[in-house]
Design a protein around this motif. Structure first.
Motif, PDB file in Angstrom:
ATOM      1  N   UNK A  51       0.859  -1.271  -0.040  1.00  0.00           N
ATOM      2  CA  UNK A  51       0.007  -0.063   0.224  1.00  0.00           C
ATOM      3  C   UNK A  51       0.815   1.182  -0.025  1.00  0.00           C
ATOM      4  N   UNK A  52       1.822   1.358   0.990  1.00  0.00           N
ATOM      5  CA  UNK A  52       2.468   2.521   0.969  1.00  0.00           C
ATOM      6  C   UNK A  52       3.516   2.761  -0.059  1.00  0.00           C
ATOM      7  N   UNK A  53       3.842   1.465  -0.892  1.00  0.00           N
ATOM      8  CA  UNK A  53       4.933   1.471  -1.854  1.00  0.00           C
ATOM      9  C   UNK A  53       4.087   2.042  -3.104  1.00  0.00           C
ATOM     10  N   UNK A  54       2.824   1.652  -3.262  1.00  0.00           N
ATOM     11  CA  UNK A  54       2.090   2.021  -4.363  1.00  0.00           C
ATOM     12  C   UNK A  54       1.846   3.494  -4.315  1.00  0.00           C
ATOM     13  N   UNK A  55       1.609   4.110  -3.244  1.00  0.00           N
ATOM     14  CA  UNK A  55       1.007   5.333  -3.011  1.00  0.00           C
ATOM     15  C   UNK A  55       1.715   6.522  -3.233  1.00  0.00           C
ATOM     16  N   UNK A  56       3.283   6.142  -3.515  1.00  0.00           N
ATOM     17  CA  UNK A  56       4.271   7.131  -3.723  1.00  0.00           C
ATOM     18  C   UNK A  56       4.147   7.507  -5.393  1.00  0.00           C
ATOM     19  N   UNK A  57       3.639   6.726  -6.039  1.00  0.00           N
ATOM     20  CA  UNK A  57       3.496   7.067  -7.283  1.00  0.00           C
ATOM     21  C   UNK A  57       2.468   8.158  -7.850  1.00  0.00           C
ATOM     22  N   UNK A  58       1.606   8.239  -6.931  1.00  0.00           N
ATOM     23  CA  UNK A  58       0.514   9.332  -7.252  1.00  0.00           C
ATOM     24  C   UNK A  58       0.174   9.941  -5.951  1.00  0.00           C
ATOM     25  N   UNK A  59       0.544  11.043  -5.673  1.00  0.00           N
ATOM     26  CA  UNK A  59       0.075  11.937  -4.376  1.00  0.00           C
ATOM     27  C   UNK A  59      -0.764  12.985  -4.703  1.00  0.00           C
ATOM     28  N   UNK A  60      -2.028  12.913  -4.306  1.00  0.00           N
ATOM     29  CA  UNK A  60      -2.977  13.914  -4.870  1.00  0.00           C
ATOM     30  C   UNK A  60      -2.645  15.411  -4.157  1.00  0.00           C
ATOM     31  N   UNK A  61      -2.759  16.379  -5.162  1.00  0.00           N
ATOM     32  CA  UNK A  61      -2.595  17.709  -4.661  1.00  0.00           C
ATOM     33  C   UNK A  61      -1.251  17.861  -4.676  1.00  0.00           C
ATOM     34  N   UNK A  62      -0.355  17.246  -5.038  1.00  0.00           N
ATOM     35  CA  UNK A  62       1.212  17.372  -4.761  1.00  0.00           C
ATOM     36  C   UNK A  62       1.751  18.680  -5.510  1.00  0.00           C
ATOM     37  N   UNK A  63       1.311  18.734  -6.720  1.00  0.00           N
ATOM     38  CA  UNK A  63       1.819  20.072  -7.603  1.00  0.00           C
ATOM     39  C   UNK A  63       1.381  21.311  -7.067  1.00  0.00           C
ATOM     40  N   UNK A  64       0.138  21.353  -6.304  1.00  0.00           N
ATOM     41  CA  UNK A  64      -0.295  22.660  -5.843  1.00  0.00           C
ATOM     42  C   UNK A  64       0.457  22.861  -4.514  1.00  0.00           C
ATOM     43  N   UNK A  65       0.678  21.781  -3.807  1.00  0.00           N
ATOM     44  CA  UNK A  65       1.447  22.037  -2.533  1.00  0.00           C
ATOM     45  C   UNK A  65       2.970  22.582  -2.875  1.00  0.00           C
ATOM     46  N   UNK A  66       3.540  21.808  -3.878  1.00  0.00           N
ATOM     47  CA  UNK A  66       5.000  22.538  -4.140  1.00  0.00           C
ATOM     48  C   UNK A  66       4.870  23.670  -4.605  1.00  0.00           C
ATOM     49  N   UNK A  67       3.951  24.140  -5.456  1.00  0.00           N
ATOM     50  CA  UNK A  67       3.822  25.620  -5.855  1.00  0.00           C
ATOM     51  C   UNK A  67       3.625  26.666  -4.719  1.00  0.00           C
TER      52      UNK A  67
END
Length: 363
Positions: A51-67
């Motif tokens: 579960x944890x291994x797969x979740x790193x492939x797609x993190x919801x809202x990551x781009x907006x958080x980084x920006x």
């Protein structure tokens, strides 16, 4: 910090099924966030499960958080993201069982390496409790200790205010993103701390005041400090969690005793029974920690204690009824009421619920 490094850290820490323990295991296994992200899902699965291994492939809202984080960092040179391995990361915090992997900070980051004392307590202190917190903080700050607290109502706010009066300043560890202030009435205090001291959080920008985050931030308050002073606390309060975490980190715990009739004193009395050091003055703490100048600490008794006022002497330091004061002084109730009002206006006496009066230390 370069933007690609920020992306890797936020992907690791904000992946929905990767908590602090899993993130720490992944870093130990692969060496860096970049390496964790670059590893195959199969390789990550051997460390933290599917579960944890797969979740790193797609993190919801990551781009907006980084920006948003990148813009926040660019908006003020006093804003920082500090990660494990960064020279700015506080060494004392690294000695704890669960150090945050990343800290957001605004203000004087050098305070993370200064000798510090945590001051915590009730969100609903007695007037004397709030006065004690401010006096202890001011005196300890004057002696060279940075005061760490949580920006909460009551004792926390009084401790920050006291420390801001002196040069050693203060650190506020908050349970929200640094673009939020909670509680709202501390907005002005938070801004002063950001300019004169330091505000830190392990939570990403935009994080609202979620109830479960506040007990977790207590481990940072305790971890940054050489000792924790509990001024007032009811049984079962969050301040006792901070004290327990301080003990687990091998730090000193100090407690201010109070009236046996006051609910806010019961937590402190429980700590003292469990081995916390009873303190009456800031000098008690400085001597125990082996730092500061005892002469600078003085006491926390204040100006009110120096006044040779017979009514103040009769009040003592515990809440008392008017009838008890009549019995102690022999004065008529009407005269007592008039003098109590004068002392209240001067800031030497507080009027409490239930027609009780309490002496307040003002210095």
């Amino acid at each position: 910090m370069a933007r690609d490094e920020l992306v890797a850290w936020l992907r690791l820490l904000e992946a929905p099924r990767v908590g602090r323990d899993s993130a720490r295991k992944l870093l130990a296994a692969f060496g860096s966030p970049h390496a964790v992200i670059a590893a195959s899902e199969a390789a990550r699965r051997h460390v933290v499960g599917s579960g944890a291994a797969a979740s790193l492939a797609q993190v919801p809202g990551l781009e907006a958080l980084v920006d948003g984080t990148w813009e926040w960092l660019a908006g003020d040179s006093q804003r920082h993201v500090i990660t494990l391995g960064d020279p700015a990361y506080p060494a004392l915090l690294l000695e704890t069982a669960d150090p945050p992997l990343l800290l957001y900070a605004q203000g004087r980051t050098e305070l993370l390496h200064a000798p510090a004392i945590a001051i915590v307590g009730s969100r609903n202190p007695t007037p004397q409790g709030a006065s004690n917190a401010k006096a202890f903080a001011s005196t300890l700050s004057r002696a060279g200790l940075t005061v760490v607290s949580g920006l909460a109502l009551g004792v926390d706010a009084a401790a920050h205010e006291g420390a801001l009066l002196e040069s050693a300043a203060t650190i506020a560890v908050v349970g929200t993103g640094l673009d939020r202030v909670y509680p709202r009435q501390h907005r002005e205090l938070a801004h002063r701390i950001a300019h004169q001291g330091l505000i830190v959080s392990e939570y990403p920008l935009g994080t609202p005041p979620l109830q479960h985050n506040f007990p977790l931030r207590n481990r940072i308050i305790a971890g940054l400090s050489r000792g924790t002073l509990v001024v007032e606390a009811a049984l079962g309060s969050g301040s006792l969690i901070t004290a327990r975490l301080a003990v687990e980190a091998g730090r000193e715990v100090f407690a201010v005793p109070g009236s046996i009739h006051a609910p806010q004193a019961r937590g402190c009395h429980a700590l003292i029974r469990q081995g916390a050091k009873l303190v009456e003055t800031a000098q008690d703490i400085l001597e125990e920690l082996g730092c500061g100048t005892p002469a600078a600490a003085g006491g926390t008794s204040g100006a009110a204690d120096r006044l040779a006022d017979p009514l103040l002497e009769a009040l003592g330091h515990d809440p008392v009824t008017l009838d008890a004061l009549v019995a102690r002084t022999g004065w008529p109730a009407q005269d007592l009421n008039a003098r109590l009002l004068e002392l209240e206006l001067e800031g030497h006496v507080a009027r409490l619920p239930g027609q009780l009066f309490q002496r307040v230390a003002t210095g």
